[in-house]
Design an enzyme around this catalytic site. Structure first.
Site: not given
Ligand code: SAM
Length: 224
Positions: A41, A65, A99, A122, A197, A199
């Site tokens: 991810g 994904i 995935n 997530d 990252t 995020e």
């Protein structure tokens, strides 16, 4: 949906030379290295970009994904390679659309991986969505399969509930043991993972907390 996802029927069917052309040997007609580090991810790819010079001899693969995000990371890597062509920089990283909850053993052999990163996955806050989380008992057994003995799972999140969930599941699993804070403080990947990252940078701007947990893949128990 998964119908549009390309994945090899087995690891030996995967053509890695397109992703890492500098690590392909014309003489040996094969790859000089295998992927040993994954960013599951990977989002916009910031972690791989910082890991690349830190592990110049390791092949690093991001799995993402979302189509557009994957395309963006591809373009980003093409540009980096072009700008660093004199030093052959960033030849050891690339991304695939995949995935990661479904096809890991299609891509990697048993014990192939040394490090697997799960950065700000997530959270799937709602109870009924928890089974969609990227760390579950079933998936951990798959991660244990592709990780070599002594290999490391790295996790980081700003969501305390998800942190506890990941720690609980990893602690309960017989093939993983948690590494302590002293180990975390010494490890260069933990340093990189905290800041690299996209995020993570967002959390930094909001002055949010970051929770880290790292686990070592231990040996399979002996069957007596
Ligand atoms: N790791 C990046 C970071 O720290 O900036 C991205 C974090 S983002 C919150 C979570 C990412 O995981 C998203 O880009 C999402 O598309 C991706 N993702 C979610 N489920 C996935 C799956 N099953 N396989 C691969 N990627 C997945």
């Amino acid at each position: 949906s998964d119908h549009q996802l390309d994945y090899p029927i087995s690891p030996s069917e995967m053509d890695w030379s397109k992703l890492y052309p500098h690590f392909y040997s014309d003489v040996e007609k094969g790859m000089l290295k295998k992927v040993t580090i994954t960013d599951i991810g990977c989002g916009f790819g910031g972690l791989m970009i910082d890991l690349s010079p830190a592990f110049p001899d390791s092949l690093i693969l991001g799995m993402e994904i979302r189509v557009q995000v994957t395309n963006y990371v591809e373009d980003r890597i093409i540009a980096l390679r072009r700008n660093h062509s004199k030093t052959n920089g960033y030849q050891n990283i690339n991304v695939i659309r995949a995935n990661a909850m479904k096809f890991l053993p299609n891509f990697f052999e048993k014990g192939q991986l040394e490090k697997m990163f799960y950065c700000f996955p997530d959270p799937h806050f709602k109870q009924r969505k928890h089974k969609a989380r990227i760390i579950t008992n079933t998936l951990l057994s798959e991660y244990a399969y592709v990780l070599k003995e002594g290999g490391i799972i790295y996790t980081i999140t700003d969501v305390l509930d998800l942190h506890k969930w990941m720690v609980n599941h990893l602690e309960m699993h017989p093939l993983f043991e948690r590494l302590d804070e002293a180990w975390e403080a010494e490890d260069k990947c933990v340093k990189i993972m905290r800041v690299a990252t996209e995020e993570g940078k967002k959390v930094e701007r909001k002055e949010g907390d970051k929770y880290v947990a790292c686990f070592r893949r231990i040996a399979n128990p002996e069957i007596i």
